[in-house]
Design a protein around this motif. Structure first.
Motif: not given
Lengths: 427, 365
Positions: A106-131
């Protein structure tokens, strides 16, 4: 004029410290004093990452970033001590293989898709291995920055002298026997070693043996926590390398710096090391004074049945306590978004990018030597997740060193390694 | 007027003594006594560094389990010929102590100490894993062995070289005082700088030592990655680094020796090496003991040299106790286990402090 400038700078600094959200940033990669803010000009891991951080500090409004000491060797020890003391940095880099350990507690913060999207990060753009690299128990715990893997860095002039070049590409071995043959050919034609790597300190030797085990469809331990090191595949993998030492075609006593130097001096035709030195080697090859003039970055060759090379990922994470303060959390996400945005700049080191949009871009394709090891992403492999992989790797490193540096019989070393790794998996 | 004493003045001697001691006692208690007992307490738990940081209830009391896991194993046996060389050496120590005490060439305390050390060596090195047995932690005792070897090489190295240098520089000329400063300078460097300097010195490619061996026609040695030389390399760097303090202590001792002794000796034709042997050394006995014991305690805590120069390698040949404690606590997050090892180290160093105390008392009598 000078005073005026200094005054203005000071005033700006004061003004920004009053309003800016301070973010502390933990990273390894080493120090770079004058990285500047030009993310397109810097060379080498340390300077490229620092130029990106400096640019983030300058360009993200209302955020000021303080980079903590950047030492490699004790990085995780420091980070853990900081977590234990309740003062982790607001964002920090880590390896994919550490995620189970950190996220598991529990040391790391889980980053929700919403949080990522609002910061301008698109997880859909990541390669499968990166995700996959940032995902643990179905949640995203970080932003991936690269996929890095072991390559064979090749001195083409030595290869040509030994008759191992065809159509402008190096002829690499396809079996342990052929490896020995090529190495003998190299010694005869040039008097130089065929292969150099850090077999003495840094775990490059471990990663080499791991790759050769994966190439035979084996692993050092299974998903259910059983050590599987004491077998024929491991024996074959180790002997692939020791046959070179036995005939003096490679030197097991070189450490990281010395093996690198030996390659740059033209005393070894192949250096086994990661993607992170591609741009450094390119720059060195352009210099007159080095013994390396004609450089090629080749994929790790397949010596057994299937292609495989050791790989890992650098990822950026936010500690879970940071989430309690909304403003810091938001600022930390902005920093991660900035780094994600500059994925192509980081890829200049030689690492493979993690965003599909970057991988398909012309800018990425035009990076030096990139096409030579384009297939590496397909053969990238890693061990199953384990909380104490650091200690496991250390056991392997010691036992392998015992084989090549102190002549411990291979079977004894593998049996000992198996017992100790099993102990660690059982703890 | 004499009745108008301030509260401070009304204290008696004992009370004011305690008041003056209070700041020290508080600091000492807070930064030494409390952490020590907390360390012992942690060593009785299964305590994961990261896990407990996020969930204080995640620790588990396990009693002496950590000590057993670190120091013991399955089917551990004792036999008189497990390690013949060490055990014969231990027996020889016992025999020598008896013989020397009989012939009155050693004081009773010294011979008892020698006898005990010999007996301990004989007994401890006879412990080994029997058939089908093995140590739970296979690295711990070899690591202790490496640490003892390091101390065993470094302490005589520092003591002898510092003594020789001090004797040579004990003259009141400008050149000598300059040289004294030069020899002391290495002491002020931090371990990072010292190890960096020596890593470059030992490098088989750019190193000074490699260049000299090559000039002499030899092939350069990979000091830091060769199992025969790695320990020697960190010992050499340590001797160079810690000469200074020992040299200063010896210089102070040398200046305490009365000139009359040397003049009287010179009349009897006792000069140079003979004077050093018969006058200087006996008069420096107390300083030598002090230097040796201080160095033993200091070098048992070696960490930086091994961590930075060899990373404990090759194959753990230079792994030392403090580095193992550090790795166990911070890399492996096993704080309980690491604390158990730290307590063990404390016991060893405590034993040497007791020896120093006893030796000091004997000489005062």
């Amino acid at each position: 004029m000078k005073h005026l400038l200094t005054g203005t700078l000071l005033a700006c600094a004061c003004a920004s410290t009053v309003t800016a959200q301070d973010i502390t940033l933990g990273r390894f990669f080493g120090a770079c004093e004058d990285a500047g803010t030009d993310t397109k000009a810097s060379v080498g891991e340390a300077c490229i990452i620092q130029s990106i951080i400096n640019a983030a500090d300058a360009e993200i409004e209302g955020v000021s970033i303080e980079t903590l000491p950047t030492d490699w060797g004790n990085y995780y020890d420091q980070i853990k001590a900081a977590y234990a003391g309740g003062t982790p940095p607001d964002v920090h880099v880590m390896h994919r293989h550490r995620v189970p350990e950190f996220a598991g507690f529990g040391a790391l913060a889980a980053l929700s898709e919403d949080d990522l999207a609002s910061a301008g990060i698109d997880p859909a753009d990541w390669t499968d291995s990166a995700r996959d690299a940032v995902t643990f128990n179905g949640e995203i715990y970080g932003v991936p920055m690269d996929l890095h893997a072991n390559l064979w860095h090749v001195n083409m002039d030595l290869m040509a002298e030994a008759g191992l070049v065809e159509n402008g590409e190096p002829v690499l071995p396809s079996s342990p026997e052929e490896l020995l043959e090529h190495a003998r050919q190299m010694k005869e034609a040039t008097g130089q070693d065929y292969l150099a790597a850090d077999f003495a300190q840094f775990p490059i030797g471990v990663r080499l043996v791991l790759s050769l085990m994966w190439q035979q469809g084996e692993n050092i331990f299974s998903e259910d926590g059983t050590a599987t090191i004491d077998n024929d595949a491991a024996q074959a993998a180790v002997e692939t390398i020791t046959q070179l030492f036995a005939e003096d075609l490679s030197d097991p006593q070189l450490n990281y710096a010395d093996s690198q130097q030996s390659f740059l001096n033209g005393e070894a035709a192949v250096l086994v090391n990661g993607t992170w030195v591609v741009d450094f080697h390119t720059a060195e090859a352009a210099k007159e004074e080095t013994g390396l003039d004609n450089y090629y970055a080749a994929e790790f060759p397949t010596l057994f049945e299937e292609g495989a090379t050791w790989a890992d990922s650098h990822i950026w994470v936010i500690p879970s306590p940071v989430k309690q303060d909304a403003e810091t959390y938001e600022a930390a996400l902005k920093v991660l978004a900035f780094i994600n945005e500059h994925n192509v700049d980081w890829a200049r080191t030689g690492h493979m990018a993690v965003r599909n949009s970057v991988l398909e871009s012309d800018e990425y394709a035009s990076l030096p030597h990139r096409t030579e090891y384009a297939g590496t992403a397909d053969i990238a492999r890693d061990t199953p997740p384990a909380e104490n992989y650091g200690a496991i790797q250390d056991v392997l490193n010691r036992e392998l060193q015992a084989i090549w540096l102190t002549d411990k019989p291979v079977a004894d070393a593998l049996a000992d390694a198996n017992i100790e790794v099993q102990d660690l998996l059982d703890r | 007027m004499s009745n108008a004493k301030s509260p401070l003045q009304r204290l008696n001697e004992t009370q004011s003594a305690y008041l003056l001691l209070l700041p020290f006692l508080l600091t000492y208690g807070l930064f030494l006594i409390y952490p020590f007992f907390r360390g012992v307490w942690i060593s009785l738990h299964d305590w994961n560094l990261l896990q407990v940081a996020f969930n204080p209830d995640a620790k588990q009391f396990v009693g002496l389990d950590n000590y057993v896991r670190v120091m013991w194993g399955r089917n551990i046996e004792w036999s008189p010929w497990a390690r013949p060389v060490l055990q014969v050496l231990g027996l020889l120590g016992v025999v020598a102590s008896v013989a020397l005490n009989r012939t009155r060439r050693l004081t009773s305390l010294t011979s008892v100490a020698l006898g005990l050390a010999g007996a301990a060596l004989f007994l401890i090195s006879g412990v080994h894993a029997g058939e089908e047995g093995r140590w739970f932690d296979r690295r711990f005792w070899p690591t202790v062995g490496n640490t003892v070897l390091f101390v065993g090489l470094t302490v005589p190295g520092v003591t002898i070289s510092a003594l020789l240098i001090a004797a040579a520089l004990n003259r009141e000329t400008r050149a000598m005082s300059l040289l004294r400063t030069l020899f002391f300078l290495s002491q002020v460097l931090s371990v990072t700088v010292v190890t960096l300097i020596w890593q470059i010195m030992f490098s088989p490619r750019q190193g000074l030592i490699a260049n000299i061996t090559e000039l002499a026609g030899g092939s350069p040695i990979n000091w830091l990655t060769d199992e025969r030389f790695a320990m020697a390399a960190i010992v050499i760097a340590t001797i160079w680094w810690s000469l200074g303090i020992a040299m200063i202590l010896f210089l102070a001792g040398l200046q305490d020796i009365s000139k009359d002794l040397f003049e009287a000796g010179a009349l009897d034709n006792c000069t140079g090496v003979r004077a050093f042997w018969h006058i200087t050394l006996p008069n420096l006995k107390r300083t030598i003991t002090l230097v040796i014991i201080l160095q033993i305690i200091l070098h048992f805590q070696v960490f930086g040299q091994s961590h930075l120069m060899t990373q404990g390698g090759p194959n753990d040949e230079t792994q030392v106790l403090v580095r193992y404690i550090y790795q166990t606590a911070f890399r492996d997050s096993e704080l309980g286990r690491a604390s158990a090892m730290a307590v063990f180290l404390f016991v060893i160093m405590g034993a040497f402090s007791v020896v120093q105390f006893l030796v000091g008392r004997e000489e005062n009598d």
